[in-house]
Design a protein around this motif. Structure first.
Motif, PDB file in Angstrom:
ATOM      1  N   GLY A 151       4.947  11.408  33.977  1.00 50.31           N
ATOM      2  CA  GLY A 151       4.381  11.053  35.284  1.00 50.31           C
ATOM      3  C   GLY A 151       3.971   9.595  35.349  1.00 50.31           C
ATOM      4  N   MET A 199       9.086   5.484  49.983  1.00 46.45           N
ATOM      5  CA  MET A 199       8.621   6.438  48.973  1.00 46.45           C
ATOM      6  C   MET A 199       7.612   5.769  48.054  1.00 46.45           C
ATOM      7  N   VAL A 219       5.385  20.573  46.272  1.00 50.95           N
ATOM      8  CA  VAL A 219       6.306  21.452  45.530  1.00 50.95           C
ATOM      9  C   VAL A 219       5.904  21.638  44.062  1.00 50.95           C
ATOM     10  N   HIS A 220       4.846  20.957  43.626  1.00 53.30           N
ATOM     11  CA  HIS A 220       4.462  21.050  42.209  1.00 53.30           C
ATOM     12  C   HIS A 220       3.861  22.420  41.924  1.00 53.30           C
ATOM     13  N   ASP A 221       4.484  23.167  41.029  1.00 55.77           N
ATOM     14  CA  ASP A 221       3.946  24.510  40.807  1.00 55.77           C
ATOM     15  C   ASP A 221       3.783  24.871  39.332  1.00 55.77           C
ATOM     16  N   HIS A 268      16.981  12.641  47.788  1.00 58.45           N
ATOM     17  CA  HIS A 268      16.156  12.813  48.993  1.00 58.45           C
ATOM     18  C   HIS A 268      17.012  12.786  50.261  1.00 58.45           C
ATOM     19  N   GLY A 292       3.281  21.350  51.804  1.00 55.28           N
ATOM     20  CA  GLY A 292       3.848  20.008  51.597  1.00 55.28           C
ATOM     21  C   GLY A 292       4.006  19.649  50.140  1.00 55.28           C
ATOM     22  N   SER A 304      -3.799  24.608  44.403  1.00 54.83           N
ATOM     23  CA  SER A 304      -3.325  23.517  43.564  1.00 54.83           C
ATOM     24  C   SER A 304      -2.687  22.450  44.449  1.00 54.83           C
ATOM     25  N   VAL A 356      -1.796  13.020  46.473  1.00 53.57           N
ATOM     26  CA  VAL A 356      -2.993  12.604  47.215  1.00 53.57           C
ATOM     27  C   VAL A 356      -2.884  13.125  48.647  1.00 53.57           C
TER      28      VAL A 356
HETATM   29  C1  B12 Z   1       6.756  17.428  37.217  1.00 56.05           C
HETATM   30  C2  B12 Z   1       6.454  16.546  38.402  1.00 56.05           C
HETATM   31  C3  B12 Z   1       7.254  16.667  39.527  1.00 56.05           C
HETATM   32  C4  B12 Z   1       8.338  17.733  39.666  1.00 56.05           C
HETATM   33  C5  B12 Z   1       7.656  19.073  40.029  1.00 56.05           C
HETATM   34  C6  B12 Z   1       8.391  20.284  39.482  1.00 56.05           C
HETATM   35  C7  B12 Z   1       7.585  21.538  39.661  1.00 56.05           C
HETATM   36  N1  B12 Z   1       8.285  22.617  39.870  1.00 56.05           N
HETATM   37  O1  B12 Z   1       6.378  21.578  39.625  1.00 56.05           O
HETATM   38  C8  B12 Z   1       9.213  17.122  40.814  1.00 56.05           C
HETATM   39  C9  B12 Z   1      10.293  16.275  40.202  1.00 56.05           C
HETATM   40  C10 B12 Z   1       9.845  18.120  41.786  1.00 56.05           C
HETATM   41  C11 B12 Z   1       8.208  16.209  41.498  1.00 56.05           C
HETATM   42  C12 B12 Z   1       8.353  15.777  42.803  1.00 56.05           C
HETATM   43  C13 B12 Z   1       7.521  14.826  43.364  1.00 56.05           C
HETATM   44  N2  B12 Z   1       6.525  14.158  42.782  1.00 56.05           N
HETATM   45 CO1  B12 Z   1       5.812  14.655  41.083  1.00 56.05          CO
HETATM   46  N3  B12 Z   1       5.147  14.814  39.369  1.00 56.05           N
HETATM   47  C14 B12 Z   1       5.389  15.590  38.347  1.00 56.05           C
HETATM   48  C15 B12 Z   1       4.504  15.234  37.121  1.00 56.05           C
HETATM   49  C16 B12 Z   1       5.310  14.316  36.237  1.00 56.05           C
HETATM   50  C17 B12 Z   1       3.972  16.384  36.268  1.00 56.05           C
HETATM   51  C18 B12 Z   1       3.245  17.506  37.006  1.00 56.05           C
HETATM   52  C19 B12 Z   1       3.073  18.699  36.088  1.00 56.05           C
HETATM   53  O2  B12 Z   1       3.810  19.672  36.199  1.00 56.05           O
HETATM   54  N4  B12 Z   1       2.155  18.611  35.144  1.00 56.05           N
HETATM   55  C20 B12 Z   1       1.877  19.693  34.202  1.00 56.05           C
HETATM   56  C21 B12 Z   1       0.936  20.745  34.860  1.00 56.05           C
HETATM   57  C22 B12 Z   1       0.650  21.879  33.899  1.00 56.05           C
HETATM   58  O3  B12 Z   1      -0.257  20.056  35.144  1.00 56.05           O
HETATM   59  P1  B12 Z   1      -1.078  20.204  36.516  1.00 56.05           P
HETATM   60  O4  B12 Z   1      -0.220  20.650  37.616  1.00 56.05           O
HETATM   61  O5  B12 Z   1      -1.914  19.010  36.738  1.00 56.05           O
HETATM   62  O6  B12 Z   1      -2.027  21.464  36.218  1.00 56.05           O
HETATM   63  C23 B12 Z   1      -3.088  21.396  35.326  1.00 56.05           C
HETATM   64  C24 B12 Z   1      -4.428  21.039  35.969  1.00 56.05           C
HETATM   65  O7  B12 Z   1      -4.318  20.047  36.962  1.00 56.05           O
HETATM   66  C25 B12 Z   1      -4.964  22.342  36.453  1.00 56.05           C
HETATM   67  N5  B12 Z   1      -4.598  22.845  37.773  1.00 56.05           N
HETATM   68  C26 B12 Z   1      -3.624  22.486  38.619  1.00 56.05           C
HETATM   69  N6  B12 Z   1      -3.687  23.204  39.736  1.00 56.05           N
HETATM   70  C27 B12 Z   1      -4.686  24.070  39.598  1.00 56.05           C
HETATM   71  C28 B12 Z   1      -5.166  25.053  40.471  1.00 56.05           C
HETATM   72  C29 B12 Z   1      -6.251  25.829  40.068  1.00 56.05           C
HETATM   73  C30 B12 Z   1      -6.739  26.895  40.970  1.00 56.05           C
HETATM   74  C31 B12 Z   1      -6.840  25.612  38.801  1.00 56.05           C
HETATM   75  C32 B12 Z   1      -7.939  26.450  38.364  1.00 56.05           C
HETATM   76  C33 B12 Z   1      -6.370  24.617  37.945  1.00 56.05           C
HETATM   77  C34 B12 Z   1      -5.297  23.856  38.354  1.00 56.05           C
HETATM   78  O8  B12 Z   1      -4.487  23.265  35.490  1.00 56.05           O
HETATM   79  C35 B12 Z   1      -3.310  22.783  34.821  1.00 56.05           C
HETATM   80  C36 B12 Z   1      -3.532  22.700  33.317  1.00 56.05           C
HETATM   81  O9  B12 Z   1      -4.225  23.680  32.765  1.00 56.05           O
HETATM   82  C37 B12 Z   1       3.325  14.499  37.833  1.00 56.05           C
HETATM   83  C38 B12 Z   1       2.529  13.525  36.976  1.00 56.05           C
HETATM   84  C39 B12 Z   1       1.128  14.012  36.668  1.00 56.05           C
HETATM   85  N7  B12 Z   1       0.397  13.172  36.001  1.00 56.05           N
HETATM   86  O10 B12 Z   1       0.706  15.074  37.040  1.00 56.05           O
HETATM   87  C40 B12 Z   1       4.073  13.816  38.996  1.00 56.05           C
HETATM   88  C41 B12 Z   1       3.321  13.429  40.301  1.00 56.05           C
HETATM   89  C42 B12 Z   1       2.309  14.496  40.641  1.00 56.05           C
HETATM   90  N8  B12 Z   1       4.391  13.409  41.313  1.00 56.05           N
HETATM   91  C43 B12 Z   1       4.241  12.461  42.131  1.00 56.05           C
HETATM   92  C44 B12 Z   1       5.117  12.204  43.223  1.00 56.05           C
HETATM   93  C45 B12 Z   1       4.895  10.930  44.017  1.00 56.05           C
HETATM   94  C46 B12 Z   1       6.148  13.095  43.546  1.00 56.05           C
HETATM   95  C47 B12 Z   1       7.088  12.987  44.761  1.00 56.05           C
HETATM   96  C48 B12 Z   1       6.423  12.633  46.099  1.00 56.05           C
HETATM   97  C49 B12 Z   1       8.183  11.991  44.397  1.00 56.05           C
HETATM   98  C50 B12 Z   1       9.202  11.695  45.446  1.00 56.05           C
HETATM   99  N9  B12 Z   1       9.322  10.445  45.720  1.00 56.05           N
HETATM  100  O11 B12 Z   1       9.868  12.559  45.958  1.00 56.05           O
HETATM  101  C51 B12 Z   1       7.703  14.411  44.784  1.00 56.05           C
HETATM  102  C52 B12 Z   1       6.839  15.339  45.627  1.00 56.05           C
HETATM  103  C53 B12 Z   1       7.553  16.284  46.438  1.00 56.05           C
HETATM  104  C54 B12 Z   1       6.540  17.196  47.141  1.00 56.05           C
HETATM  105  N10 B12 Z   1       6.603  17.252  48.440  1.00 56.05           N
HETATM  106  O12 B12 Z   1       5.713  17.826  46.516  1.00 56.05           O
HETATM  107  C55 B12 Z   1       3.019  11.615  41.832  1.00 56.05           C
HETATM  108  C56 B12 Z   1       1.873  11.842  42.809  1.00 56.05           C
HETATM  109  C57 B12 Z   1       1.217  10.535  43.183  1.00 56.05           C
HETATM  110  C58 B12 Z   1       0.246  10.650  44.301  1.00 56.05           C
HETATM  111  N11 B12 Z   1      -0.609   9.696  44.304  1.00 56.05           N
HETATM  112  O13 B12 Z   1       0.221  11.473  45.141  1.00 56.05           O
HETATM  113  C59 B12 Z   1       2.724  11.953  40.368  1.00 56.05           C
HETATM  114  C60 B12 Z   1       1.240  11.866  39.978  1.00 56.05           C
HETATM  115  C61 B12 Z   1       3.533  10.992  39.472  1.00 56.05           C
HETATM  116  C62 B12 Z   1       3.086   9.548  39.602  1.00 56.05           C
HETATM  117  N12 B12 Z   1       2.438   9.022  38.605  1.00 56.05           N
HETATM  118  O14 B12 Z   1       3.350   8.876  40.565  1.00 56.05           O
HETATM  119  N13 B12 Z   1       7.217  15.887  40.674  1.00 56.05           N
END
Ligand code: B12
Length: 687
Positions: free
Chosen positions: A497, A138, A548-550, A182, A546, A594, A598
């Motif tokens: 995050g 992971m 689940v972030h929503d 997991h 793939g 969304s 990566v």
């Molecule tokens: C909450 C979270 C989770 C929650 C998600 C809950 C949920 N229902 O969404 C849970 C715990 C389930 C989770 C799981 C995982 N996560 Co996660 N998670 C996060 C975290 C901390 C915050 C994300 C979030 O909700 N942010 C708040 C929202 C509002 O922000 P946002 O989505 O970015 O959206 C904003 C903009 O990006 C934009 N936007 C987004 N999408 C779109 C689409 C359109 C059309 C538009 C216009 C705008 C837009 O608008 C929003 C703001 O206005 C991030 C850290 C981060 N920095 O993002 C890690 C992060 C994304 N997760 C990560 C990881 C690794 C995972 C897991 C793989 C962990 C694991 N070992 O199982 C799993 C993934 C499972 C899967 N298959 O998807 C990593 C990804 C790293 C990478 N390089 O890929 C991150 C970056 C954390 C880290 N620093 O390592 N996670």
């Protein structure tokens, strides 16, 4: 269209399960025409190192007067299959039901001289349920193994097993999955009963049929292992083998691993017994490695070594160094036995002390074990805390005890924690505040604190107050809400995050913070301005396959809907074909995607290429933490050479409001083509 197999198996899970077995080719045949196979066959080509076959029917059969008629003509069928060969690297193609000699002749003629696109697929060790696969390595580590469906470690589970109450066990399992496990360790051994084989087979069958989470079969009996593997449709982990008496464990279990493609936890035990120091632990691991990988020929990735920590809390002087030896053993095993994995039952370290002190010790130990290379952790998140939230001084006391820095380190730590408890600073309730952390002053700070400390209580009122404080100074409600979102909620979640990425917060705690975030965002949204009774256009929105972030996607949904757009939110984990077909069905003016990983951001260019392949030109907005503007620019091109642009344009959005701006420009400006041309020109300059 779902991108899954008929029974719901994700193609990556199918590859994981089948590649563990002695097979030479892997592929899809029969069932559907090639169109429905496009997505899974692409994933199989990207995931499997074996030659891939694709032998579809001549389309989905139509019932014509009671006869099955296969509608796909030789030409279109050959078009698709040739594409699969040259684009994805399929190695064997053919025709199943409904295909005729003409279909095959056409295919042979078209393929003349064409080689499959070369594929070089790295080996990624995975486990799988019948539905879904998980990478064993992971990023960030560790993979969390839930430990509660266990007759030895949970009284509730034991009582349920004594009563044959499998529904209760399923409930415990579900709770752990919801809390971020997991994989699930399943142990049903009971001294009171003699039917472990039956009970294991029953629970494995029940969990195997309905759970996405893969299983760890935890037993000492080979008959139980066999029974479990025979009914389990996924790729399981066996817990465990060791080298105390190889003919009893290894020589009986490893053939079963080979037959069923299973992986095993290997405990650092040899003929001398359970290893106590790092060197001995490593030697025990090396012996098992030599037998399993050398003699039996299994790859190192099928071994997960458990360096087995002794408790440091018993007061026995010879165990005071137990954590140090375990951490060092993990380091040795990882550096000297390349490819193998490591696992640890973290809470063994802290038996017998106050639960509050245990939580801290377990968390700090876990952090250091992961830094040393730990890949999997067997842990109950309720018995630990986020490392990041433990104040420096408490953490230092815990580290001194773990690293045995002085003779009094453990008692000093226990006294320090005792003092916190006596002063009322300890919080052992749900969503527990870290020791010695006091709720800060100031509304914004208190919201931030609640997200970081995973406390839902009162967060909605705090959001109300934060907005009221801003409107009291003359700010509009809408602007105040946006300010709370951008200035408080998003940075707090970013900190969660970042700490997760740095190994200072494990996944279950991120989930809990996400729950607080969702509640806060939902409240904040009630303050946003809403345009009623019009529809300015149609948007189809999805989190890609793939992923689940929503939270971000749902925010975009609200903001677009509030601004007068009809939004069809397809949810999360949505496959390419489903997105494209929904967009066509709904007559979408814009598609919004969304992705926060990566890995999953690679779905975005696939959606764009599929739209292009079908001759569509619907603009695509993309957003999420995993991507940036240069990525957005690259996705505008549908070929690797970057010579062909997607006719609808791809618009990177840093946030939901930039998304709204683009949707407004595309649908309200009256000159959609000029907007698309602008983004394409910018893309050409950047990409
Ligand atoms: C909450 C979270 C989770 C929650 C998600 C809950 C949920 N229902 O969404 C849970 C715990 C389930 C989770 C799981 C995982 N996560 Co996660 N998670 C996060 C975290 C901390 C915050 C994300 C979030 O909700 N942010 C708040 C929202 C509002 O922000 P946002 O989505 O970015 O959206 C904003 C903009 O990006 C934009 N936007 C987004 N999408 C779109 C689409 C359109 C059309 C538009 C216009 C705008 C837009 O608008 C929003 C703001 O206005 C991030 C850290 C981060 N920095 O993002 C890690 C992060 C994304 N997760 C990560 C990881 C690794 C995972 C897991 C793989 C962990 C694991 N070992 O199982 C799993 C993934 C499972 C899967 N298959 O998807 C990593 C990804 C790293 C990478 N390089 O890929 C991150 C970056 C954390 C880290 N620093 O390592 N996670």
């Amino acid at each position: 269209m779902s991108g899954r197999m008929l029974l719901g198996t994700d193609p990556v899970a199918a590859v994981t399960i089948l590649e563990g077995l002695p097979i030479d080719l892997i592929g899809l045949n029969c069932s559907t025409g090639p169109d429905y196979m496009r997505e899974p066959i692409r994933v199989i080509c990207e995931t499997s190192r074996l030659p891939v076959t694709c032998i579809p029917n001549a389309g989905l059969p139509l019932n014509v007067d009671g006869q099955a008629v296969y509608p796909l003509e030789p030409g279109p069928m050959a078009d698709e299959l040739v594409d699969f060969v040259t684009e994805f690297g399929v190695n064997v193609v053919g025709g199943c039901c409904g295909s005729t000699p003409d279909h095959i002749a056409e295919l042979v003629a078209r393929l003349d001289g064409k080689a499959p696109r070369p594929r070089s697929v790295p080996y990624v060790p995975r486990i799988a349920s019948a539905l879904r696969a998980f990478d064993l390595f992971m990023d960030p580590a560790p993979l969390i193994v839930g430990e509660r469906v266990n007759s030895q470690g949970s009284r509730v589970a034991k009582r349920a097993l004594l009563r044959d109450d499998y529904d209760k066990l399923i409930e415990i399992a579900r709770e752990q999955v919801e809390n971020g496990s997991h994989a699930l360790d399943i142990c049903v051994a009971l001294t009171e009963r003699a039917d472990e084989v039956f009970q294991m087979a029953t629970i494995v069958k029940r969990l195997g049929a309905s759970f996405e989470t893969p299983l760890v079969i935890d037993t000492t009996e080979v008959d139980v292992v066999r029974a479990a593997l025979e009914v389990y449709p996924g790729r399981a982990i066996l817990n465990s083998i060791h080298a105390e008496n190889r003919s009893e464990r290894i020589d009986k279990w490893v053939p079963l691993m080979k037959e069923h493609g299973a992986i095993a936890v290997a405990m650092c035990i040899d003929e001398r017994g359970q290893a106590t120091d790092a060197q001995w632990k490593f030697e025990a691991a090396q012996k098992i490695h030599t037998i399993v990988c050398g003699e039996y020929g299994l790859p190192p990735e099928t071994l997960i070594f458990d360096a087995l920590t002794f408790p440091i809390t018993t007061g026995q002087a010879d165990l005071a160094n137990a954590a140090v030896e375990t951490i060092e053993a993990i380091r040795l095993i990882k550096s000297r036995l390349p490819g193998v994995l490591t696992i640890l039952g973290v809470s063994n370290l802290s038996f017998g002390i106050d639960p509050y002190a245990r939580e801290i010790l377990n968390s700090v130990f876990l952090f250091h074990a992961v830094k040393a290379g730990l890949d999997l952790a067997i842990i109950n998140p309720a018995h630990a805390r986020p490392y990041a939230g433990i104040p420096d001084v408490t953490r230092e006391f815990a580290e001194a005890a773990i690293f045995n820095s002085s003779q009094s380190a453990l008692t000093d730590f226990i006294e320090h924690v005792d003092a916190i408890i006596k002063s009322g600073g300890a919080d052992t309730g749900p969503g527990k505040t870290s020791p010695g952390v006091v709720e800060p002053d100031g509304t914004d700070e208190r919201i931030r604190y609640r997200i970081l400390e995973r406390r839902k209580d009162g967060v909605e009122d705090l959001v109300d107050s934060a907005i009221a404080e801003r409107t009291a100074h003359g700010t509009r409600r809408h602007d105040a809400a946006v300010d709370v979102l951008n200035g408080v909620l998003l940075p707090a979640m970013k900190q969660v995050g970042d700490e997760f990425g740095a190994g200072k917060r494990i996944l279950p705690y991120v989930l809990q913070s996400a729950e607080v975030m969702k509640k806060s965002v939902a409240r904040m949204e009630t303050y946003l301005e809403r345009i009623e009774g019009v529809t300015k256009g149609t948007v189809v929105l999805a989190t890609v396959y793939g992923d689940v972030h929503d939270i971000g996607k749902s925010l975009v949904q609200t903001i677009l809907a509030n601004n007068g757009y009809t939004v069809h939110d397809l949810g999360k984990q949505v496959p390419v074909t489903e997105i494209v077909e929904a967009a066509v069905r709904h007559g979408a003016d814009v598609i919004g995607l969304s992705a926060l990983l990566v890995n999953t951001s690679r779905q975005m260019p696939l959606v764009v290429r599929e739209l292009h392949r079908r001759g569509l030109d619907i603009p695509v907005l993309i957003g999420g933490a995993a991507i940036n503007r240069p990525f957005g620019a690259r996705v505008n091109f549908v070929d690797d050479a970057k010579s062909t642009r997607y006719a609808g344009g791809v618009f990177y959005c840093k946030d939901a409001f930039e998304g709204l701006d683009w949707v407004e420009a595309l649908t309200q400006s009256g000159d959609r083509d000029a907007v698309i041309a602008r983004v394409q020109t910018e893309a050409a300059a950047v990409a």
